[in-house]
Design a protein around this motif. Structure first.
Motif, short mmCIF file in Angstrom:
data_model
loop_
_atom_site.label_atom_id
_atom_site.label_comp_id
_atom_site.label_asym_id
_atom_site.label_seq_id
_atom_site.Cartn_x
_atom_site.Cartn_y
_atom_site.Cartn_z
N GLU A 160 0.72 -1.43 -0.02
CA GLU A 160 -0.05 -0.01 0.05
C GLU A 160 0.91 1.40 -0.04
OE1 GLU A 160 -3.06 0.37 -0.60
OE2 GLU A 160 -4.22 -1.50 -0.23
N VAL A 161 2.04 1.28 0.50
CA VAL A 161 2.93 2.34 0.60
C VAL A 161 3.76 2.60 -0.87
CG1 VAL A 161 4.95 3.36 1.63
CG2 VAL A 161 3.23 1.99 2.94
N CYS A 162 4.08 1.37 -1.24
CA CYS A 162 4.81 1.60 -2.51
C CYS A 162 3.78 1.64 -3.61
CB CYS A 162 5.74 0.33 -2.91
SG CYS A 162 6.98 0.23 -1.60
N GLN A 163 2.50 1.47 -3.41
CA GLN A 163 1.41 1.36 -4.62
C GLN A 163 1.98 0.46 -5.63
OE1 GLN A 163 -1.81 3.16 -4.56
NE2 GLN A 163 -1.33 2.53 -2.36
N THR A 164 2.37 -0.72 -5.44
CA THR A 164 2.84 -1.53 -6.52
C THR A 164 2.78 -3.01 -6.13
OG1 THR A 164 4.45 -1.93 -8.47
CG2 THR A 164 5.23 -1.36 -6.16
N VAL A 165 2.86 -3.87 -7.26
CA VAL A 165 3.12 -5.10 -6.96
C VAL A 165 4.34 -5.54 -6.56
CG1 VAL A 165 3.08 -7.66 -8.20
CG2 VAL A 165 1.11 -5.69 -8.49
N LEU A 166 4.59 -6.71 -5.87
CA LEU A 166 6.03 -7.21 -5.53
C LEU A 166 6.00 -8.68 -5.95
CD1 LEU A 166 5.91 -6.00 -1.67
CD2 LEU A 166 6.91 -4.63 -3.80
N ALA A 167 7.04 -9.13 -6.22
CA ALA A 167 7.10 -10.65 -6.47
C ALA A 167 7.34 -11.35 -5.12
CB ALA A 167 8.57 -10.84 -7.13
N ASN A 168 7.06 -12.71 -5.26
CA ASN A 168 6.91 -13.17 -3.97
C ASN A 168 8.48 -13.22 -3.43
OD1 ASN A 168 4.49 -14.44 -4.30
ND2 ASN A 168 5.24 -16.21 -5.21
N GLU A 169 9.37 -13.02 -4.18
CA GLU A 169 10.85 -12.91 -3.70
C GLU A 169 11.07 -11.57 -2.83
OE1 GLU A 169 11.01 -15.61 -7.25
OE2 GLU A 169 10.02 -13.91 -6.74
N GLN A 170 10.09 -10.61 -3.23
CA GLN A 170 10.52 -9.23 -2.52
C GLN A 170 9.56 -9.33 -1.26
OE1 GLN A 170 9.42 -7.67 -6.39
NE2 GLN A 170 11.36 -6.68 -6.45
N VAL A 171 8.92 -10.21 -0.73
CA VAL A 171 8.15 -10.32 0.48
C VAL A 171 9.17 -11.00 1.29
CG1 VAL A 171 5.95 -10.91 1.62
CG2 VAL A 171 5.82 -10.03 -0.80
N GLU A 172 9.27 -10.23 2.54
CA GLU A 172 10.01 -10.89 3.67
C GLU A 172 9.24 -10.85 4.77
OE1 GLU A 172 13.60 -8.42 3.47
OE2 GLU A 172 14.40 -9.35 1.49
N GLY A 173 8.79 -12.11 5.34
CA GLY A 173 8.16 -12.02 6.35
C GLY A 173 6.83 -11.27 6.47
N GLY A 174 6.21 -11.56 5.39
CA GLY A 174 5.00 -10.73 5.38
C GLY A 174 5.09 -9.21 5.00
N LEU A 175 6.15 -8.63 4.81
CA LEU A 175 6.51 -7.34 4.62
C LEU A 175 7.13 -6.93 3.65
CD1 LEU A 175 8.17 -6.61 8.34
CD2 LEU A 175 5.47 -6.48 7.43
N CYS A 176 7.06 -5.74 2.88
CA CYS A 176 7.78 -5.37 1.75
C CYS A 176 9.19 -5.20 1.86
CB CYS A 176 7.09 -3.73 1.33
SG CYS A 176 8.12 -3.09 0.07
N TRP A 177 10.05 -5.66 1.27
CA TRP A 177 11.31 -5.82 1.12
C TRP A 177 11.92 -4.39 1.34
CZ3 TRP A 177 15.52 -5.26 -2.77
CH2 TRP A 177 15.09 -4.54 -3.77
N ARG A 178 11.19 -3.50 0.80
CA ARG A 178 11.82 -2.19 0.32
C ARG A 178 11.70 -1.38 1.81
NH1 ARG A 178 15.45 -0.22 -3.07
NH2 ARG A 178 14.50 -1.10 -4.88
N ASP A 179 10.48 -1.14 2.27
CA ASP A 179 9.94 -0.26 3.12
C ASP A 179 9.54 -0.89 4.57
OD1 ASP A 179 7.24 -0.90 2.82
OD2 ASP A 179 7.32 0.57 1.25
N GLY A 180 9.29 -2.24 4.60
CA GLY A 180 8.97 -3.04 5.85
C GLY A 180 7.39 -3.00 5.98
#
Length: 864
Positions: A160-180
């Motif tokens: 919701e913060v990045c307003q974009t899709v993430l690949a499965n590999e970019q989800v770390e522990g249920g959180l966005c790899w970029r902003d958490g």
């Protein structure tokens, strides 16, 4: 500081000289050994950090070393310059992503040059340049033609913060790899790369990567997740359809007493529609699909479920079994539906216990009385089948094959291979990325942009917000186009590519950075590829490294390159860490915000010195390389980063360590300054066998050459290589100059030889200083045009030791003998010594006492 060590002037001088001479530019040379050395190119965030310094210093030492060893070394640098942070920065700083990015590139390029890194800057690329992303679009179209790029609607990871899709590999522990921030599930159409088409090759190829760390290969194996088993159809009762499951344990089919679907399964809600269970099923699905999938499937997670009201038939027992929805089943694995065998699967057992579902034992240990009545937990091992019809008493391994045969013979199921790996979703609903070269026409459908119209230029006149959707949707001049096929009105795709697409082939473009006819020139890329040594963080094990392997194989199949794997050897360097300072009231504090008594300068409260952690701005434990360069210079910064820890280990920051590295650099300068006039004079070479006073120093030089060479070449243990150089410098400092007149010529030769060798060995680590001292001594040409020193194994192995010879406890002589001789030879040498013969004249020898490698004591009986 040494008198002649003005590091600022020296570094500027040699950086300018290297740039003006194109010292590190290379071309293909047939017949010459090539070496392609690459560090993962950086995101242009604005300033380099100590992690950059360490990473690139590791690569630079190897590059300079290999050039001196005669290799044709390709060592390029570029910029991973597309991506979401540029958009965030544009909003924050009220500027355009292109300007923000280009300004950062210019600043960071200057910083990297100030570190003295030996890059071929003529090959510099930036993935946000149309010259580069044109060919990313071209490759997309080739993959589209081969069916490896496609569009579909799917449930995606949405930030919701990045307003974009993430690949499965970019989800770390249920959180966005970029902003958490938490990631939610959302149904969207998007573009995918069919990476699953290469799943088996990606898995098998790991066996050939003998130069990769095992943890990285294991992470990729686990992510690909190959499972060999069977697909089995479970007919739904009173419905003209079936649910298909995948299992690796078809030997337990007779123990399947219920089924469980993933909440995301397409039939999950449909099975409950029109039944009393529909409200509870709908609520359960709504709640669970918002939860983190990794947490849902953790072994210690609470198992939850809801009954759909539907029943299926076990195809082997023909029993009616209930169909549930469970939080522990994921849509990505298998078919998103499982058969539950609580007797032989612990997860199913816990679920059955919670909801009072039946348990039937299917496999038990050999010679065990275990049955479903005395089960306290699931038995998940191998054994013999029970309660399994004609397969009862069969070994479970044999039963898997026999039951698979039965399933195929009866048309109930089939053998199959399943992978955890899913296709790579590359659509991003953002602006600052490579436009996807697709046009939509109402008459012609999906139309690829013709090659002649590439690149699809990313427009500059864009209003960027964080309100959702791609900003490109509001740019009429970009969206509204004519259909390339029919000429009618059409609209352009507004999604841009995941930035990992750009980094999945940049290493290929470095071989042909100015090619106007294609992404690479075949002859050039096939000369340089594969990358011989790749250096970067282990955090990219499943993201960038897996994608790059996929792209390499796909581009190979396009006929553009001849290699199967992009990176022959991989070094994953550790992090740069530093202690933290935290005030209970004001949080993390900078060192200058803490007084000498470890109290906060703002509030006076005690400050806790925390554990050593990765440097980060948020924890205020960052050391700015600019400060380090200003106070100590680039060579000291490089030496500290390389000396403080082996490359694969975390580096703990130490101000004392930096000071120590600086003192070492100054000591090298003094070794030259103290004998500069002598070192400039020509000397006559003297063979080792003829040396006397310089014998030990000569041997030390050869030992150091061997150790430094092997430490760099074999395992990148730069810390021990530098330690060996420090030992040699200490030996030089102790060596007596000018010495007695009779040894003057020998001492001049060995000192000059040792200093020259020390500079050559040190030059990859401290290049500016060594260039300067090399020139000051009149050696001619760049030190990096000199040949790397060689060592003579005979000199190293011919090491000698001093053995004291006593007569009746009094020292009468000293022997210089080879270290490997035995006690008998030492005894003979002592008795044959002319001095000892003289002392023994007229005496009888009662016994000879030998202390190995140290002492010979001859005990006499007095005069005869």
């Amino acid at each position: 500081m040494a008198r002649g060590y003005d590091f600022k002037a020296i570094e500027v001088k040699w950086q300018r000289a290297w740039e003006e001479s194109g010292a590190f530019a290379v071309t293909e040379e047939a017949g010459r050994r090539k070496f392609y050395l690459l560090e993962m190119y950086p995101y242009p965030s604005g300033r380099i950090h100590m992690g950059h310094v360490r990473n690139y210093a590791i690569g630079d030492v190897l590059a300079r070393f290999l050039r001196m060893r005669g290799y044709n070394v390709l060592h390029p640098m570029g910029w991973d310059s597309f991506g979401l942070p540029a958009e965030n920065a544009a909003i924050e700083h009220r500027t355009h992503p292109a300007k923000w990015t280009n300004d950062n590139i210019a600043y960071m390029r200057t910083q990297l040059k100030r570190m003295g890194f030996s890059y071929d800057w003529q090959r510099e690329i930036a993935c946000s340049s149309p010259d580069y992303y044109r060919w990313g679009q071209w490759l997309f179209l080739r993959l589209y033609e081969k069916g490896l790029a496609y569009k579909k609607s799917s449930t995606v990871n949405w930030c919701e913060v990045c307003q974009t899709v993430l690949a499965n590999e970019q989800v770390e522990g249920g959180l966005c790899w970029r902003d958490g921030t938490p990631v939610v599930q959302k149904e969207l159409p998007g573009w995918f790369f069919r990476i699953t088409a290469y799943a088996e090759e990606l898995l098998n190829g790991l066996d050939s990567l003998t130069g990769w760390p095992e943890p990285v290969k294991m992470m990729q194996r686990n992510w690909i997740g190959k499972s060999v088993g069977a697909e089995v159809r479970f007919p739904l009762v009173d419905r003209q359809e079936a649910l298909t499951i995948f299992t690796t344990r078809q030997d337990t089919l007779f123990g399947a007493t219920f089924m469980v679907l993933a909440p995301e399964h397409p039939r999950a809600l449909a099975l409950a529609q029109g039944t009393p269970q529909e409200p509870s099923v709908s609520a359960f699905i709504e709640r669970v699909t918002r939860e983190d999938r990794l947490r849902r499937t953790a072994t210690d997670a609470v198992k939850e479920g809801v009954f759909t009201g539907a029943y299926a038939m076990n195809p082997l027992t023909h029993e009616r079994i209930p169909v549930w929805i469970g939080n522990f089943v994921l849509p990505e694995y298998g078919t998103g539906a499982i058969m539950a065998v609580p007797s032989n699967d612990q997860r199913d057992f816990e679920f059955a216990q919670k909801y009072s579902l039946p348990v039937r034992l299917a496999v038990k240990p050999v010679d065990s009385v275990l049955d479903e009545r005395n089960l306290e937990q699931a038995y998940e091992g191998e054994g013999v089948l029970v309660n399994s019809g004609p397969f009862t008493s069969m070994d479970s391994r044999q039963a898997r094959e026999a039951i698979a045969d039965f399933l195929e013979r009866e048309g109930i199921g089939k053998r199959t291979v399943n992978y955890r790996l899913r296709d790579w979703g590359i659509s991003r609903q953002r602006y600052w990325g490579n436009p996807i070269p697709i046009i939509y026409c109402d008459g012609c459908g999906t139309v690829p942009v013709p090659d002649r119209d590439l690149p699809v230029i990313l427009p500059q006149d864009v209003q960027i917000t964080m309100k959702g959707g791609s900003p490109l949707q509001k740019v009429a001049g970009f969206i509204d186009v004519s259909c390339p096929r029919c000429g009618g009105r059409a609209r352009r795709e507004t999604d841009t590519m995941d930035t990992f697409v750009d980094s999945s082939w940049y290493f290929l473009r470095f071989t042909s950075p100015n090619d106007e006819d294609g992404p690479v020139t075949r002859a050039r890329v096939n000369y340089w590829m594969p990358v011989d040594q790749y250096i970067g963080g282990i955090e990219h094990a499943v993201l960038h490294l897996l994608y790059a392997r996929f792209f390499t194989k796909a581009i190979r199949d396009l006929g553009l390159i001849a290699v199967d794997e992009p990176f022959q050897r991989l070094l994953t360097q550790g992090m740069v860490c530093k202690e933290t300072h935290r005030c209970a009231e004001h949080g993390f504090r900078l060192p200058e915000e803490v007084d000498s008594s470890y109290c906060c300068r703002t509030c006076g409260h005690p400050v806790q010195v925390g554990r050593t952690e990765k440097m980060s701005k948020s924890k205020k434990n960052v050391v700015d390389p600019e400060d380090l360069l200003a106070q100590y210079g680039a060579d000291t910064a490089r030496l500290f980063c390389l000396f403080a820890a082996p490359p694969e280990r975390d580096l703990e920051w130490s101000a004392q360590g930096v000071e120590g590295s600086f003192r070492f650099v100054c000591r090298i300068v003094r070794l030259v300054e103290d004998q500069e006039a002598l070192l400039k004079e020509p000397v006559v070479s003297i063979p080792f066998q003829q040396l006397n006073a310089g014998r030990a120093l000569c041997r030390k030089v050869h030992q150091t050459v061997k150790r430094v060479t092997e430490d760099i070449e074999d395992d990148f243990h730069f810390n021990t290589a530098i330690s060996a150089l420090m030992e040699l410098a200490n030996e030089l400092g102790r060596f007596q100059m000018p010495g007695p007149a009779e040894d003057a010529e020998e001492r001049r030769f060995i000192y000059s030889y040792a200093v020259e060798t020390l500079l050559l060995l040190l030059s990859p680590f401290a290049p500016h200083l060594c260039e300067e001292l090399w020139e000051r001594l009149g050696r001619g040409g760049s030190i990096f045009q000199a040949t790397w020193p060689a060592y003579d194994p005979a000199v190293i192995t011919a090491e000698e030791i001093v053995v004291v010879v006593q007569i009746d406890g009094k020292v009468r002589s000293r022997l210089l003998i080879p270290v490997e001789v035995d006690d008998t030879s030492i005894r003979e040498a002592a008795l044959a010594d002319e001095r000892i013969k003289g002392w023994l004249e007229g005496r009888s020898i009662r016994k000879v006492v030998i202390v190995p490698k140290k002492l010979v004591n001859i005990v006499t009986g007095g005069a005869q």
